[in-house]
Design an enzyme around this catalytic site. Structure first.
Site, PDB file in Angstrom:
ATOM      1  N   ALA A  63      30.494  41.178 -18.045  1.00  0.00           N
ATOM      2  CA  ALA A  63      31.283  42.154 -18.796  1.00  0.00           C
ATOM      3  C   ALA A  63      31.244  43.487 -18.059  1.00  0.00           C
ATOM      4  O   ALA A  63      30.302  43.765 -17.313  1.00  0.00           O
ATOM      5  CB  ALA A  63      30.689  42.310 -20.187  1.00  0.00           C
ATOM      6  N   GLY A 102      28.450  37.882 -18.708  1.00  0.00           N
ATOM      7  CA  GLY A 102      29.753  37.481 -19.233  1.00  0.00           C
ATOM      8  C   GLY A 102      30.510  36.569 -18.275  1.00  0.00           C
ATOM      9  O   GLY A 102      31.343  35.759 -18.712  1.00  0.00           O
ATOM     10  N   GLU A 105      29.157  33.316 -19.043  1.00  0.00           N
ATOM     11  CA  GLU A 105      29.589  32.954 -20.403  1.00  0.00           C
ATOM     12  C   GLU A 105      31.030  32.449 -20.387  1.00  0.00           C
ATOM     13  O   GLU A 105      31.369  31.473 -21.053  1.00  0.00           O
ATOM     14  CB  GLU A 105      29.437  34.160 -21.337  1.00  0.00           C
ATOM     15  N   GLU A 125      21.379  40.004 -18.807  1.00  0.00           N
ATOM     16  CA  GLU A 125      21.551  41.002 -19.878  1.00  0.00           C
ATOM     17  C   GLU A 125      20.258  41.678 -20.304  1.00  0.00           C
ATOM     18  O   GLU A 125      20.232  42.867 -20.611  1.00  0.00           O
ATOM     19  CB  GLU A 125      22.204  40.350 -21.108  1.00  0.00           C
TER      20      GLU A 125
HETATM   21  N1  CAA Z   1      30.279  46.072 -14.903  1.00  0.00           N
HETATM   22  C1  CAA Z   1      30.809  47.166 -14.352  1.00  0.00           C
HETATM   23  N2  CAA Z   1      30.518  47.596 -13.123  1.00  0.00           N
HETATM   24  C2  CAA Z   1      29.646  46.858 -12.416  1.00  0.00           C
HETATM   25  C3  CAA Z   1      29.050  45.695 -12.929  1.00  0.00           C
HETATM   26  C4  CAA Z   1      29.404  45.292 -14.228  1.00  0.00           C
HETATM   27  N3  CAA Z   1      28.932  44.198 -14.798  1.00  0.00           N
HETATM   28  N4  CAA Z   1      28.222  45.199 -11.987  1.00  0.00           N
HETATM   29  C5  CAA Z   1      28.317  46.021 -10.932  1.00  0.00           C
HETATM   30  N5  CAA Z   1      29.165  47.017 -11.189  1.00  0.00           N
HETATM   31  C6  CAA Z   1      29.577  48.094 -10.301  1.00  0.00           C
HETATM   32  C7  CAA Z   1      28.440  48.994  -9.908  1.00  0.00           C
HETATM   33  O1  CAA Z   1      28.242  50.017 -10.872  1.00  0.00           O
HETATM   34  C8  CAA Z   1      28.935  49.540  -8.584  1.00  0.00           C
HETATM   35  O2  CAA Z   1      29.899  50.521  -8.873  1.00  0.00           O
HETATM   36  P1  CAA Z   1      30.005  51.834  -7.960  1.00  0.00           P
HETATM   37  O3  CAA Z   1      30.327  51.329  -6.580  1.00  0.00           O
HETATM   38  O4  CAA Z   1      31.082  52.628  -8.587  1.00  0.00           O
HETATM   39  O5  CAA Z   1      28.662  52.468  -8.034  1.00  0.00           O
HETATM   40  C9  CAA Z   1      29.690  48.367  -7.979  1.00  0.00           C
HETATM   41  O6  CAA Z   1      29.998  47.505  -9.077  1.00  0.00           O
HETATM   42  C10 CAA Z   1      28.903  47.578  -6.965  1.00  0.00           C
HETATM   43  O7  CAA Z   1      27.654  47.244  -7.549  1.00  0.00           O
HETATM   44  P2  CAA Z   1      26.306  47.301  -6.710  1.00  0.00           P
HETATM   45  O8  CAA Z   1      26.214  48.574  -5.972  1.00  0.00           O
HETATM   46  O9  CAA Z   1      25.211  46.956  -7.646  1.00  0.00           O
HETATM   47  O10 CAA Z   1      26.580  46.126  -5.665  1.00  0.00           O
HETATM   48  P3  CAA Z   1      25.604  45.025  -5.129  1.00  0.00           P
HETATM   49  O11 CAA Z   1      26.407  44.203  -4.214  1.00  0.00           O
HETATM   50  O12 CAA Z   1      24.339  45.636  -4.645  1.00  0.00           O
HETATM   51  O13 CAA Z   1      25.179  44.130  -6.409  1.00  0.00           O
HETATM   52  C11 CAA Z   1      25.543  42.826  -8.402  1.00  0.00           C
HETATM   53  C12 CAA Z   1      26.147  43.370  -7.086  1.00  0.00           C
HETATM   54  C13 CAA Z   1      24.381  41.858  -8.092  1.00  0.00           C
HETATM   55  C14 CAA Z   1      26.610  42.121  -9.155  1.00  0.00           C
HETATM   56  C15 CAA Z   1      24.961  44.021  -9.210  1.00  0.00           C
HETATM   57  O14 CAA Z   1      25.945  45.012  -9.305  1.00  0.00           O
HETATM   58  C16 CAA Z   1      24.538  43.668 -10.606  1.00  0.00           C
HETATM   59  O15 CAA Z   1      23.456  43.163 -10.796  1.00  0.00           O
HETATM   60  N6  CAA Z   1      25.399  43.993 -11.593  1.00  0.00           N
HETATM   61  C17 CAA Z   1      25.055  43.853 -12.989  1.00  0.00           C
HETATM   62  C18 CAA Z   1      25.142  42.419 -13.431  1.00  0.00           C
HETATM   63  C19 CAA Z   1      24.872  42.331 -14.908  1.00  0.00           C
HETATM   64  O16 CAA Z   1      23.906  42.848 -15.408  1.00  0.00           O
HETATM   65  N7  CAA Z   1      25.765  41.614 -15.601  1.00  0.00           N
HETATM   66  C20 CAA Z   1      25.691  41.462 -17.021  1.00  0.00           C
HETATM   67  C21 CAA Z   1      26.643  42.424 -17.618  1.00  0.00           C
HETATM   68  S1  CAA Z   1      26.433  42.487 -19.329  1.00  0.00           S
HETATM   69  C22 CAA Z   1      27.336  41.217 -19.907  1.00  0.00           C
HETATM   70  O17 CAA Z   1      27.956  40.492 -19.200  1.00  0.00           O
HETATM   71  C23 CAA Z   1      27.259  41.198 -21.393  1.00  0.00           C
HETATM   72  C24 CAA Z   1      27.828  40.085 -22.082  1.00  0.00           C
HETATM   73  O18 CAA Z   1      27.120  39.207 -22.539  1.00  0.00           O
HETATM   74  C25 CAA Z   1      29.255  40.034 -22.376  1.00  0.00           C
END
Ligand code: CAA
Length: 706
Positions: A63, A102, A105, A125
């Site tokens: 998400a 998500g 999911e 999450e």
């Molecule tokens: N939503 C929005 N933006 C996100 C994102 C997300 N889920 N994941 C990453 N981004 C953004 C970061 O903020 C970053 O933005 P900026 O360049 O503007 O700073 C950009 O994407 C790149 O991210 P990273 O610098 O972290 O890049 P990376 O290659 O080092 O890592 C990644 C990539 C492993 C996907 C890492 O970004 C990460 O762990 N993201 C979070 C994943 C996460 O926690 N997902 C669960 C979301 S909650 C959910 O899904 C709830 C639900 O149940 C519906």
């Protein structure tokens, strides 16, 4: 249809592609696009199967976290998933790279899943203080069983594609072109008339009794210390035994609860603060215009001590060839032993294969000849903390290295500006403050001087990224960001509390209960009390501090009670054990030091210990901000959560201050100022923000325009 989702026909297969760089987050526009594409496919009688895949390196990071603070735009991800699950034709998800939160999911709501062998699937999450809120707690147990689902959600760590297949989370793992394989898979479904297979219709296998829940919590006890989200996860997974619609309703309520929790606000703050701190463009427009940094393939480390060896390991782990130099052959031998034993332990713990470990060991070469480092793309100096020695090393390196190459010093106490002056190219010098153990710690404090060029800074950021460390830039000043706050604030106040009558065990326990991984006195004993004493001697050459300032630690150093390594420090350690045992002689020593200073001892409760240590940390943090040493409060939070063991779920000291309320913080600081004097003078920034009823977060937001 929105441009972030496209729809194509490939024979009888409708191909839905998500294209929402950089991480294919399932934002509102993606959700709209998915629903549109499904509707389009359903209108088309020739489409007999649907395939959802993504552009780029990863399927989806989940998400869109940036939308969490806004009202939810419909359709929700849940609604999209219901739509997919109810689709009359089979829907396949093709996963490459990562499917997180998500993203997974969404895939679980598809009727079939095919993944590339290198893909990883996970539910991170919990690291954001939320529970999977788009059916994850209900569909995952239906696919892999309740117990495995609980473990996967509590760990937050993704599993490999092969592991996912073994657990029943995916149907097929492929090694070659995923799109082609997924199309073949979808065509096969059409030919064999294999229809939809909704996950929601499955029943949950396996029981989840109290013993199993206890075991799962224990397995993740360290990461979950002081946390609450896990309780909501357990409740939601228990609800997966109910009919799907009821389970989903419970999950939605619990997910909402988690989303507005303090824990989640704090963890999301740290998530974004870490990404902000890694943005060079934020620091100045000149830096933003930096040229493409040169490729970094070879690195050299000067000084083969524990820190130098750790840095060499970190560089080899990042795939660089490393040359480690020391004048002393015995030091090089010891360093090789450190490298060997560190990799042997990684293999033993199952973190690396023997082959990978050997490859990395071979990447690290050692030399006694300093001039050999001349062809390194970057050099990190990590010799003893001695100004003259470091100046000598830097000046020699300066004469052998081409002027555009980065020259970093790993000092934690010396003036980087003064060190840079020992070279004829101060613009290529900066500080890289690594933390122990250098190969495993997350933080890299990058210390810039007034002379450091944007190109040099840019290369340092690139190095941090290669090393997978979180970079935070500090201006060159007493202790930089982290040690300044530790010395003037947190640790100093902990010692003051000892002088006033608290015991080391009491101070440590109170702060560990607050959430620190280890209390300050145990940290001192672990690192060595002499290390702190020497650091302060160096720091005082530039800037002195009025007493009492670490009188206990310095006296312990004088007595040779250096901590774990000598079996005595703030505590006793018997027969090489790491168990800290209270030492009555230390208590008597503290009493004596207190009485010499006219400090009357008294009973002190844990509440006061925590309040004073944390408020003094916050107060010095605010000074670090107003002095421009840290660029923003978020950077300070990153330093303390990733380098100094501050509980991440409290968001870091400055976020925690906002949570407490700055008026309250100021009122308490003023009170302690009256009682305790100099070190409690309130930071002007706190006075200003409190008067304006503002927060550090607002200060950071306004600093964008400053
Ligand atoms: N939503 C929005 N933006 C996100 C994102 C997300 N889920 N994941 C990453 N981004 C953004 C970061 O903020 C970053 O933005 P900026 O360049 O503007 O700073 C950009 O994407 C790149 O991210 P990273 O610098 O972290 O890049 P990376 O290659 O080092 O890592 C990644 C990539 C492993 C996907 C890492 O970004 C990460 O762990 N993201 C979070 C994943 C996460 O926690 N997902 C669960 C979301 S909650 C959910 O899904 C709830 C639900 O149940 C519906």
């Amino acid at each position: 249809m929105t441009e972030v989702v496209t729809f194509d026909e490939v024979g009888p297969v409708g191909l839905i592609r998500i294209h929402n760089p950089p991480v294919n987050a399932i934002s509102h526009s993606v959700r709209l696009g998915l629903v549109d594409a499904i509707a389009q496919a359903e209108r088309h009688s020739g489409i007999r199967a649907l395939l959802i895949l993504s552009s780029g390196d990863l399927f989806s990071a989940g998400a869109d976290i940036a939308e969490f603070d806004q009202p939810l735009g419909e359709p929700s991800l849940q609604q999209v998933e219901f739509r997919i699950e109810a689709c009359p034709i089979p829907v396949v998800a093709a996963i490459q790279g990562l499917a997180l939160g998500g993203g997974l999911e969404l895939a679980m709501a598809c009727h079939y899943r095919i993944t590339h062998k290198n893909a990883r699937l996970g539910m991170p999450e919990i690291t954001l203080g939320i529970i999977p809120g788009a059916g994850g707690t209900q569909r995952l147990p239906r696919l892999i069983g309740a117990r495995a689902a609980l473990g996967m959600i509590l760990s937050g760590t993704p599993v490999s594609a092969l592991d996912a297949k073994a657990r029943g989370l995916v149907d097929e793992v492929v090694e070659d072109d995923l799109r082609e394989a997924a199309l073949r898979f979808s065509n096969h479904l059409v030919q064999e008339k294999l229809g939809p297979r909704p996950t929601c219709k499955r029943t949950v296998t396996g029981d989840l009794d109290d013993a199993e829940i206890g075991a799962a919590l224990l397995a993740h006890a360290r990461a979950l210390k002081g946390r609450t989200t896990q309780n909501l996860v357990i409740e939601a997974i228990k609800a997966s035994r109910l009919p799907f619609s009821q389970g989903i309703a419970i999950e939605t309520t619990l997910a909402q609860k988690s989303l507005v929790s303090r824990e989640s606000l704090a963890l999301r703050h740290v998530f974004f603060a870490e990404r902000e701190s890694a943005k060079l463009s934020r620091l100045s427009s000149a830096d933003a215009k930096q040229a493409q940094p040169p490729a970094i393939q070879r690195a050299a480390v000067i000084g083969a001590g524990t820190m130098g060896s750790g840095i060499a390991i970190a560089l080899a782990d990042a795939g660089l060839d490393v040359l480690i130099h020391d004048n002393d052959p015995a030091a090089l031998t010891r360093s090789r032993e450190i490298v060997q034993s560190t990799y042997a332990s990684s293999v033993k713990r199952g973190r690396l294969t023997q082959n990978v470990a050997e490859d990395r060991i071979h990447r690290i070469r050692s030399t006694e000849a300093r001039t050999e480092v001349a062809d390194a793309d970057l050099v990190i100096e990590a010799v003893f903390e001695n100004m003259e020695l470091k100046k000598d090393v830097l000046s020699t390196l300066d004469s052998v290295l081409p002027p555009e190459r980065l020259l970093a010093t790993n000092t934690s106490t010396l003036s980087v500006t003064e060190l840079a002056r020992a070279t004829s190219h101060p613009e290529r010098v900066l500080g890289m403050h690594f933390f122990v153990p250098a190969h495993a710690s997350k933080l890299l404090e990058i210390v810039r001087t007034d002379h450091t060029s944007p190109e040099t800074l840019s290369t340092a950021f690139r190095v941090a990224k290669l090393l997978k460390k979180v970079p935070v830039v500090s201006r060159d000043a007493f202790g930089f960001i982290g040690n300044r706050m530790m010395l003037d604030g947190y640790f100093r106040e902990a010692e003051q509390l000892l002088l006033e009558g608290a015991t080391p065990a009491q101070v440590d326990a109170a702060l560990e209960n607050f959430g620190f991984a280890m209390g300050p006195q145990r940290v001192s004993d672990l690192g060595g009390n002499d290390v702190g004493t020497k650091a302060r001697v160096q720091l005082f050459k530039h800037e002195n501090r009025p007493g009492p300032y670490f009188v206990i630690a310095d006296r312990l150093t004088e007595m040779g009670w250096l901590g774990q390594k000598t079996g005595r420090g703030f505590y006793r350690y018997e027969n090489g054990s790491r168990e800290a045992m209270p030492d009555p002689e230390v208590i008597s020593l503290i009493e004596k030091l207190a009485s010499e200073r006219g400090i009357e001892q008294r009973e002190i409760n844990d509440e006061e210990i925590v309040e004073r240590c944390i408020l003094s940390l916050i107060n010095v943090g605010a000074m670090v901000l107003e002095e421009g040493i840290a660029a923003c409060a978020g950077d300070i939070d990153v330093v303390w959560t990733s380098g100094y063991g501050f509980p991440r779920h409290l968001g870091g000291p400055m976020f925690h201050a906002d949570t407490l309320g700055l008026s309250h913080v100021l009122q308490r600081i003023r009170l302690y100022h009256k009682k305790l004097g100099y070190y409690w003078r309130p930071a002007e920034l706190i006075e200003r923000l409190a008067a304006a009823d503002s927060t550090f977060e607002e200060w950071d937001e306004s600093s964008v325009s400053r």
